[in-house]
Design a protein around this motif. Sequence first.
Motif, PDB file in Angstrom:
ATOM      1  N   ILE A  75       0.851  -1.190   0.000  1.00 42.65           N
ATOM      2  CA  ILE A  75       0.000   0.000   0.000  1.00 42.65           C
ATOM      3  C   ILE A  75       0.888   1.242   0.000  1.00 42.65           C
ATOM      4  O   ILE A  75       1.736   1.399   0.882  1.00 42.65           O
ATOM      5  N   PRO A  76       0.704   2.143  -0.997  1.00 41.56           N
ATOM      6  CA  PRO A  76       1.529   3.358  -0.992  1.00 41.56           C
ATOM      7  C   PRO A  76       1.143   4.269   0.166  1.00 41.56           C
ATOM      8  O   PRO A  76      -0.015   4.310   0.566  1.00 41.56           O
ATOM      9  N   MET A  77       2.121   4.970   0.693  1.00 42.31           N
ATOM     10  CA  MET A  77       1.851   5.856   1.827  1.00 42.31           C
ATOM     11  C   MET A  77       1.911   7.300   1.371  1.00 42.31           C
ATOM     12  O   MET A  77       2.974   7.822   1.095  1.00 42.31           O
ATOM     13  N   GLY A  78       0.786   7.943   1.298  1.00 39.99           N
ATOM     14  CA  GLY A  78       0.727   9.353   0.922  1.00 39.99           C
ATOM     15  C   GLY A  78       1.438   9.598  -0.395  1.00 39.99           C
ATOM     16  O   GLY A  78       1.395   8.770  -1.304  1.00 39.99           O
ATOM     17  N   ILE A  84       3.617   0.496   2.683  1.00 39.22           N
ATOM     18  CA  ILE A  84       3.405  -0.448   3.778  1.00 39.22           C
ATOM     19  C   ILE A  84       3.090  -1.792   3.137  1.00 39.22           C
ATOM     20  O   ILE A  84       2.325  -1.851   2.175  1.00 39.22           O
ATOM     21  N   TYR A  85       3.685  -2.834   3.652  1.00 41.03           N
ATOM     22  CA  TYR A  85       3.354  -4.166   3.165  1.00 41.03           C
ATOM     23  C   TYR A  85       2.434  -4.833   4.168  1.00 41.03           C
ATOM     24  O   TYR A  85       2.631  -4.718   5.370  1.00 41.03           O
ATOM     25  N   HIS A  97      -3.834  -9.453  10.169  1.00 40.37           N
ATOM     26  CA  HIS A  97      -2.911  -8.749   9.273  1.00 40.37           C
ATOM     27  C   HIS A  97      -1.507  -8.657   9.879  1.00 40.37           C
ATOM     28  O   HIS A  97      -1.359  -8.395  11.067  1.00 40.37           O
ATOM     29  N   CYS A  98      -0.502  -8.846   9.026  1.00 38.81           N
ATOM     30  CA  CYS A  98       0.884  -8.660   9.443  1.00 38.81           C
ATOM     31  C   CYS A  98       1.415  -7.450   8.677  1.00 38.81           C
ATOM     32  O   CYS A  98       1.484  -7.487   7.453  1.00 38.81           O
ATOM     33  N   LYS A  99       1.764  -6.380   9.390  1.00 34.68           N
ATOM     34  CA  LYS A  99       2.203  -5.161   8.708  1.00 34.68           C
ATOM     35  C   LYS A  99       3.710  -4.996   8.775  1.00 34.68           C
ATOM     36  O   LYS A  99       4.346  -5.284   9.791  1.00 34.68           O
ATOM     37  N   PHE A 100       4.230  -4.502   7.675  1.00 31.00           N
ATOM     38  CA  PHE A 100       5.672  -4.221   7.597  1.00 31.00           C
ATOM     39  C   PHE A 100       5.834  -2.791   7.129  1.00 31.00           C
ATOM     40  O   PHE A 100       5.326  -2.418   6.081  1.00 31.00           O
TER      41      PHE A 100
END
Length: 700
Positions: A75-78, A84-85, A97-100
């Motif tokens: 996901i692009p950030m701004g 963010i993966y 969800h596992c966020k990176f």
Amino acid sequence: MTKPPLKFETDVQYLKGVGPRLGAILAKRDIRTVEDLLNYYPRAYEDRRAARNIGTLQANDIVSVKVNIVKVASIPMGRSKRRIYDILVRDQSGQIHCKFFRVPYKGYFERFTAHQEVRLVGKVVDYRGRLEFHHPDLRDIEPEEELKDDLIPIYPEIESLSSVKIARLIHQVLEQLPAEAWGIEKFSVSLLTSRALVSRQQALLKLHHPPVSEAASYHTEKSTSHRRIIFEEFFWLELYLAARKSGLKKEKGLPIENSGKKTQQLLESLPFQITGAQKRALAEIKSDLAKPHPMHRLVQGDVGSGKTLVALASAVTVSESGCQTCLMVPTEILAEQHFKNAQRMFSPLGLKVAILTGKSKTSERNELLAALGEGRIDLLIGTHAVIEEEVQFKKLALVIIDEQHRFGVRQRGILKDKGLSPHFLVMTATPIPRTLAMTVYGDLDVSVIDEMPPGRSPIQTRVIYESKRPEALKFLADQVAKGRQAYFVYPLVEESEKIDLKNAIDEYEKLKSEFPHISLGLLHGRMKSAEKDSVMDDFRSGKIQVLVSTTVIEVGVDVPNANLMVVEHAERFGLSQLHQLRGRVGRGVQKSFCVLILGRAVSEEARARTAFMEQTSDGFKIAEFDLELRGPGEFLGTRQSGLPGFRMANLVRDVQILQEARQAAFEILQTDPQLTKAENKALREELLESHGSAALAGIA
Ligand code: ADP
Ligand code: MG
């Protein structure tokens, strides 16, 4: 040749796999012996219980679960190039969800495909009410992998030494350490049973190898093993304080006993009645002063509770017996203020007061020192300057430290070395919660002033944003028009290139042009003493209506007609500091106000902090909240260097255990003052070993 069996004292380098290199790494955490290694506690446990699944997860669990990948999203950030993966995983019980927030290494996310089975290891976090993992470890499933029901201790890494390697070393020790090597339990059976404590051996064994059935209590650090270790950490400190306290009671002091006529006269000369709490504190002090050993008392009372009077009245009591008092304060402004108050109250009684600060002129200073040495001065008020070597009293009987929290803990030792063992009184406006006071001031008796002088109306506090500043200024102008006075406080004196803060001097000029009809004054730490004095005098007399200042007015300043405190960039101040600042108003009969102005881009934490100020004016509550927010180290700052480092105990979380440990330590010393009973022999030895024979002076 068989190796000799392990003992507690055995060097870690004797262990298999530990050479000089590893030994050096361990030594960085003071791990030199087998015992040190056993005292290196896990910081958490990885939950490998086979029964764990996504459906049973709770925030802060550190777990290992077998899951299937559902999908990998980026996901692009701004507008930035960062992404963010988000890897969504599931098992039969649910999905998570596992966020990176960064890429562990190039190509990392390409490894994963839908339906792939992986082992997920990580800590569950609660992110805005939703459970997820941040940067978990995703491992391939080993073909023959079978889940063992287990809790794996996770140790803080020491440089290149991983938790797994540390665990292996500790495991080795636990396996090889013969039963008899566990040494003696230092706590007596009666202490263990009365306080429901497990043995040290059992605690250590289980901490390093917890039973799965008690998983929950190990995750929350509330197990019986944790309790034992935490209790012990507090207990040694409290036992030391208890021993010191009984030692203090044996020092020879100067008993002060007299009719108290002058003190009575002083109290009668006041325009008000002293409060019940002030009376109680004074009575406790008076009774302490009469004893043959020196008083060691802390007076705790919120800002504005009237501690100064208690200090000054005690000095009068002392002077009546022909002895002297020294009152030490943290700032020149405060010294000057106390000096003026004291002079006004003391002159009618025929008593002499003097002031000594770093800025005192040499000629004045020499004259003062001579008068002090000849006993012609009853009360000396000053800053740090009063602890200099040349300052010698004829008969110093009482030392008072005002706003003690601004000085180090050690400070109180220094003044004591001036010949006699004077009585000792410290005053603090309770930025220290009761619980913490027990450890920092554990050897002092405490008087609490828990009552405000009558007729004070509560201070109304509001937090506003920059954008509302004009309204605040208008409010200020209104108050001034009504004949009141105000403080305007800024965090810094000079513009710093890095931090874009309003500068007190600039703002002073700006306010001046904005309010030409208001008389403004400026006060900051870089000004000369004489300038500061004249500004404070003008503010006190009402000539200055609005005082623009840095935090030099933070402590002690008392101008009852001032009823408005405006703090700019309130987010830069700690809670206790804000409470102190706010305490400058609400001292008269007028309704008082405090406006906290927040700058731009304020953190969530700062917002919570300032919002708390709106809710309460209770200094104790504020201090507790501050302690919770910042933890004891930050809270006490570097100034309070006397606090021991606890390995497991947490002063906020473990208050209950602290109280029990304190009670136990004091009880033991009471029933066995010299620790000579057989069951207390180990306690005596421990005290001697960690604090030297001085610690035992009191119980010898
Ligand atoms: P703090 O405890 O913060 O040092 P101070 O000693 O500066 O408080 O007292 C605050 C104000 O209250 C002072 O103006 C003082 O004269 C006044 N004061 C103290 N005791 C009383 C009392 N019993 N009744 C009314 N006013 C009091
Ligand atoms: Mg004060």
